[in-house]
Design a protein around this motif. Structure first.
Motif, PDB file in Angstrom:
ATOM      1  N   ASP A   1      41.551  34.187  46.686  1.00 32.56           N
ATOM      2  CA  ASP A   1      41.219  32.746  46.646  1.00 32.56           C
ATOM      3  C   ASP A   1      39.790  32.533  47.145  1.00 32.56           C
ATOM      4  OD1 ASP A   1      43.831  30.712  46.366  1.00 32.56           O
ATOM      5  OD2 ASP A   1      44.342  32.746  46.965  1.00 32.56           O
ATOM      6  N   GLU A   2      39.479  33.153  48.283  1.00 33.35           N
ATOM      7  CA  GLU A   2      38.136  32.960  48.865  1.00 33.35           C
ATOM      8  C   GLU A   2      37.053  33.554  47.977  1.00 33.35           C
ATOM      9  OE1 GLU A   2      37.829  34.174  52.966  1.00 33.35           O
ATOM     10  OE2 GLU A   2      39.734  33.204  53.463  1.00 33.35           O
ATOM     11  N   LEU A   3      37.388  34.708  47.385  1.00 35.50           N
ATOM     12  CA  LEU A   3      36.400  35.358  46.515  1.00 35.50           C
ATOM     13  C   LEU A   3      36.156  34.547  45.237  1.00 35.50           C
ATOM     14  CD1 LEU A   3      37.492  39.081  46.997  1.00 35.50           C
ATOM     15  CD2 LEU A   3      35.207  38.176  47.490  1.00 35.50           C
ATOM     16  N   ILE A   4      37.141  33.764  44.837  1.00 30.06           N
ATOM     17  CA  ILE A   4      36.949  32.886  43.678  1.00 30.06           C
ATOM     18  C   ILE A   4      36.156  31.644  44.100  1.00 30.06           C
ATOM     19  CG2 ILE A   4      38.144  31.298  42.091  1.00 30.06           C
ATOM     20  CD1 ILE A   4      40.404  33.455  41.958  1.00 30.06           C
ATOM     21  N   SER A   5      36.557  31.029  45.214  1.00 34.82           N
ATOM     22  CA  SER A   5      35.974  29.718  45.525  1.00 34.82           C
ATOM     23  C   SER A   5      34.512  29.791  45.981  1.00 34.82           C
ATOM     24  CB  SER A   5      36.833  28.948  46.524  1.00 34.82           C
ATOM     25  OG  SER A   5      37.130  29.746  47.620  1.00 34.82           O
ATOM     26  N   PHE A   6      34.066  30.928  46.533  1.00 33.66           N
ATOM     27  CA  PHE A   6      32.654  30.963  46.949  1.00 33.66           C
ATOM     28  C   PHE A   6      31.708  30.912  45.744  1.00 33.66           C
ATOM     29  CE2 PHE A   6      32.273  35.439  45.901  1.00 33.66           C
ATOM     30  CZ  PHE A   6      30.923  35.554  45.600  1.00 33.66           C
ATOM     31  N   THR A   7      32.231  31.254  44.549  1.00 30.09           N
ATOM     32  CA  THR A   7      31.384  31.224  43.340  1.00 30.09           C
ATOM     33  C   THR A   7      31.151  29.805  42.844  1.00 30.09           C
ATOM     34  OG1 THR A   7      33.226  31.315  41.762  1.00 30.09           O
ATOM     35  CG2 THR A   7      32.369  33.433  42.553  1.00 30.09           C
ATOM     36  N   GLY A   8      31.851  28.826  43.453  1.00 27.60           N
ATOM     37  CA  GLY A   8      31.750  27.444  42.988  1.00 27.60           C
ATOM     38  C   GLY A   8      32.961  27.027  42.168  1.00 27.60           C
ATOM     39  N   ALA A   9      33.709  28.032  41.673  1.00 21.35           N
ATOM     40  CA  ALA A   9      34.927  27.726  40.910  1.00 21.35           C
ATOM     41  C   ALA A   9      36.015  27.246  41.871  1.00 21.35           C
ATOM     42  CB  ALA A   9      35.397  28.964  40.161  1.00 21.35           C
ATOM     43  N   GLU A  10      36.993  26.519  41.306  1.00 21.33           N
ATOM     44  CA  GLU A  10      38.123  26.088  42.128  1.00 21.33           C
ATOM     45  C   GLU A  10      39.233  27.127  42.030  1.00 21.33           C
ATOM     46  OE1 GLU A  10      39.779  22.320  40.906  1.00 21.33           O
ATOM     47  OE2 GLU A  10      41.536  22.591  42.207  1.00 21.33           O
ATOM     48  N   SER A  11      39.758  27.518  43.181  1.00 20.66           N
ATOM     49  CA  SER A  11      40.858  28.467  43.182  1.00 20.66           C
ATOM     50  C   SER A  11      42.169  27.683  43.167  1.00 20.66           C
ATOM     51  CB  SER A  11      40.736  29.339  44.426  1.00 20.66           C
ATOM     52  OG  SER A  11      41.961  29.916  44.729  1.00 20.66           O
ATOM     53  N   ALA A  12      42.965  27.870  42.118  1.00 21.64           N
ATOM     54  CA  ALA A  12      44.141  27.017  41.911  1.00 21.64           C
ATOM     55  C   ALA A  12      45.359  27.514  42.673  1.00 21.64           C
ATOM     56  CB  ALA A  12      44.473  26.964  40.426  1.00 21.64           C
ATOM     57  N   ASN A  13      46.130  26.563  43.155  1.00 22.98           N
ATOM     58  CA  ASN A  13      47.425  26.877  43.725  1.00 22.98           C
ATOM     59  C   ASN A  13      48.470  26.658  42.638  1.00 22.98           C
ATOM     60  OD1 ASN A  13      48.826  27.803  45.897  1.00 22.98           O
ATOM     61  ND2 ASN A  13      48.098  26.177  47.263  1.00 22.98           N
ATOM     62  N   TYR A  14      49.483  27.480  42.584  1.00 21.12           N
ATOM     63  CA  TYR A  14      50.516  27.278  41.563  1.00 21.12           C
ATOM     64  C   TYR A  14      51.838  27.851  42.066  1.00 21.12           C
ATOM     65  CZ  TYR A  14      49.426  32.163  40.447  1.00 21.12           C
ATOM     66  OH  TYR A  14      49.218  33.517  40.525  1.00 21.12           O
ATOM     67  N   GLU A  15      52.904  27.485  41.369  1.00 16.54           N
ATOM     68  CA  GLU A  15      54.247  27.858  41.803  1.00 16.54           C
ATOM     69  C   GLU A  15      54.415  29.385  41.827  1.00 16.54           C
ATOM     70  OE1 GLU A  15      57.249  25.839  39.504  1.00 16.54           O
ATOM     71  OE2 GLU A  15      58.847  27.059  40.397  1.00 16.54           O
ATOM     72  N   ASN A  16      55.051  29.862  42.865  1.00 15.90           N
ATOM     73  CA  ASN A  16      55.407  31.279  42.958  1.00 15.90           C
ATOM     74  C   ASN A  16      54.218  32.226  42.762  1.00 15.90           C
ATOM     75  OD1 ASN A  16      57.369  33.048  43.618  1.00 15.90           O
ATOM     76  ND2 ASN A  16      58.720  32.553  41.905  1.00 15.90           N
ATOM     77  N   LYS A  17      53.164  31.899  43.485  1.00 17.44           N
ATOM     78  CA  LYS A  17      51.888  32.608  43.338  1.00 17.44           C
ATOM     79  C   LYS A  17      51.986  34.119  43.578  1.00 17.44           C
ATOM     80  CE  LYS A  17      47.303  31.546  45.247  1.00 17.44           C
ATOM     81  NZ  LYS A  17      46.692  30.609  46.226  1.00 17.44           N
ATOM     82  N   ILE A  18      52.873  34.545  44.480  1.00 22.81           N
ATOM     83  CA  ILE A  18      52.903  35.971  44.817  1.00 22.81           C
ATOM     84  C   ILE A  18      53.858  36.760  43.921  1.00 22.81           C
ATOM     85  CG2 ILE A  18      52.223  35.593  47.224  1.00 22.81           C
ATOM     86  CD1 ILE A  18      55.209  36.256  47.961  1.00 22.81           C
ATOM     87  N   GLN A  19      54.388  36.132  42.870  1.00 28.98           N
ATOM     88  CA  GLN A  19      55.386  36.845  42.077  1.00 28.98           C
ATOM     89  C   GLN A  19      54.794  37.997  41.258  1.00 28.98           C
ATOM     90  OE1 GLN A  19      57.789  34.798  39.008  1.00 28.98           O
ATOM     91  NE2 GLN A  19      59.516  35.511  40.212  1.00 28.98           N
TER      92      GLN A  19
END
Lengths: 296, 167
Positions: free
Chosen positions: A174-192
């Motif tokens: 998540d952090e590696l995505i968001s530092f680029t300016g992109a939004e890191s999305a939350n979604y259902e059952n993310k760790i599946q």
């Protein structure tokens, strides 16, 4: 920053786009990934059949890296878990190290227990770090929304990974995505899990599991899913059309390896990142970034 | 004829690496509710597999298809309050099954490929050319040391007998 590069088998054979992007990003950031000819299978695929053989193959890999005086950087989470487990066990258990070395002697190898193993994403997060990475961004990815998919063996079993991640609520990708300016999305059952491990045993279970993830990610209205495992990409990218036909769905969801996303932020052109080799073409995403590259 | 039970089966498992903690299971079912495979198909039931193993139902467990359905995601291992380490324990059970001649065909094919090439996936001629074209190294070379590991550990007995006891 220099590592023995353990690329594994699935990446070069099934997802060369991952390999291309990783090598390009590493080069850009000054991370030296050294290819070693003597490497062979990490042992992971044999764990359920014969754990002793799996362990010997893993320690053989560690012993080769030790001979070169280099810690190992992996990009496949399966290899990461097998090699980390072996490294951990033999670091702590001298008795087991002696036993294994007795057998390794028969193939002319020996291991003293000094090699550390890290997935490339962990190298980016821990060794390079978000601060340094931020200074290298040439093109903000603002406006993109990306769903991180951690898969399984990047975070689990957590006991072998020194708690660098929380397996229930992981955050590094998540952090590696968001530092680029992109939004890191939350979604259902993310760790599946993607279900790829049982593809050869029960295709229907495997594809059903993958389709659930694609459903959940699609519902979060993202531009792409981002991952760090060749097998997850086989399920979500290579087999996306198969899954769509089987379950009568429509996803059209680009599946990008994290180094492809980072590469775009570093200003690397899409073709050098292997984005033309992705099965689901990320054209809409690239248009949003005005990269002006379109693939057939 | 009633099913033959093997009271020592649980000891066999607990003496196999990965299976050490099987006797700690108190049947809470956290593994079942955490399992993504179980959510899709009830034939995979880790709690039941552990119970059957503890009761000594060795033949039924080792010859079953369901032990091969664990996707090794480790979610149950992270959550198990008794630290049974289920995926590792499932590996111990599968290792014992293989010793008894039971193995899923897909794993035989994979082992054969690893023995002959050194890797679980290999590059065909077309893929090798493609790699050269896009500037990637072609590093896959044969590895006799892997064959030697197969000999040392007896894994060659599996790859050299094509079919297991499965129907």
């Amino acid at each position: 920053m220099k590592y023995a590069f353990f690329i594994g088998c699935a990446t070069p054979v099934l997802t060369a786009n991952y390999e291309l992007a990783t090598r390009k990003v590493a080069e850009t950031l000054g991370i030296e990934l050294v290819d070693i000819e003597d490497f062979a299978c990490c042992g992971f695929p044999l764990k359920s059949v014969n754990q002793e053989a799996a362990m010997l193959m893993a320690v053989r890999t560690l012993s080769i890296a030790e001979k070169h005086g280099l810690n190992i950087c992996t990009i496949c989470p399966g290899c990461t878990s097998m090699l980390t487990e072996a490294s951990k066990k033999l670091e702590e258990d001298q008795e087991q190290r002696r036993e294994i070395n007795n057998k390794l002697k028969q193939i002319g190898r020996t291991y003293s227990g000094n090699i550390k193993v890290k997935h490339f994403i962990r190298v980016l997060y821990e060794d390079v770090g978000i601060d340094k990475l931020s200074k290298k961004v040439k093109k903000s990815l603002e406006g993109l929304k990306i769903a991180p998919h951690y898969g399984c063996h990047y975070t689990k079993p957590s006991e072998i990974y020194d708690s660098f991640e929380d397996p229930e609520l992981p955050k590094t990708l998540d952090e590696l995505i968001s530092f680029t300016g992109a939004e890191s999305a939350n979604y259902e059952n993310k760790i599946q899990c993607c279900g790829g491990y049982v593809l050869g045993v029960d295709e229907n279970i495997s594809f059903t599991l993958a389709s659930k993830k694609l459903d959940h990610v699609r519902a979060s209205e993202v531009d792409a899913i981002s991952l760090l495992c060749p097998l997850c990409s086989v399920m979500y990218d290579r087999n996306q059309r198969v899954i769509e036909r089987r379950f009568n769905k429509s996803y059209d969801l680009p599946v990008l390896f994290y180094p492809q996303i980072l590469g775009l932020a570093l200003g690397i052109d899409p073709t050098s990142l292997g984005l033309d080799m992705n099965r689901v073409k990320p054209n809409a995403l690239l248009e949003k970034l005005q990269a002006k590259t379109e693939f057939d | 004829m009633p099913e033959k039970l093997y009271p020592k089966f649980k000891d066999e498992i607990s003496k196999t690496p990965g299976g050490e903690n099987i006797k700690r299971c108190f049947q809470c079912g956290t593994c079942n509710v955490s399992c993504p495979i179980r959510e899709i198909d009830e034939k995979y039931n880790p709690r039941k597999i552990i119970r059957m193993a503890l009761l000594g139902m060795k033949d039924r467990v080792l010859s079953s298809d369901f032990i091969w359905l664990c996707t090794a995601c480790y979610t149950c291992q992270e959550r198990c309050p008794q630290d049974v380490r289920i995926p590792e324990m499932m590996n111990a059970i599968k290792n014992l099954a293989v010793k008894e001649g039971y193995i899923h065909d897909s794993f035989v094919k994979q082992a054969e490929l690893i023995e002959s090439t050194g890797w679980a996936h290999t590059l065909g001629e077309f893929a090798k050319k493609k790699r050269e074209q896009i500037g990637l190294p072609v590093t896959f070379k044969e590895c006799p040391e892997i064959q030697e590991i197969f000999n040392i550990t007896g894994l060659n007995k599996i790859t050299h007998v094509k079919e297991g006891k499965r129907d």
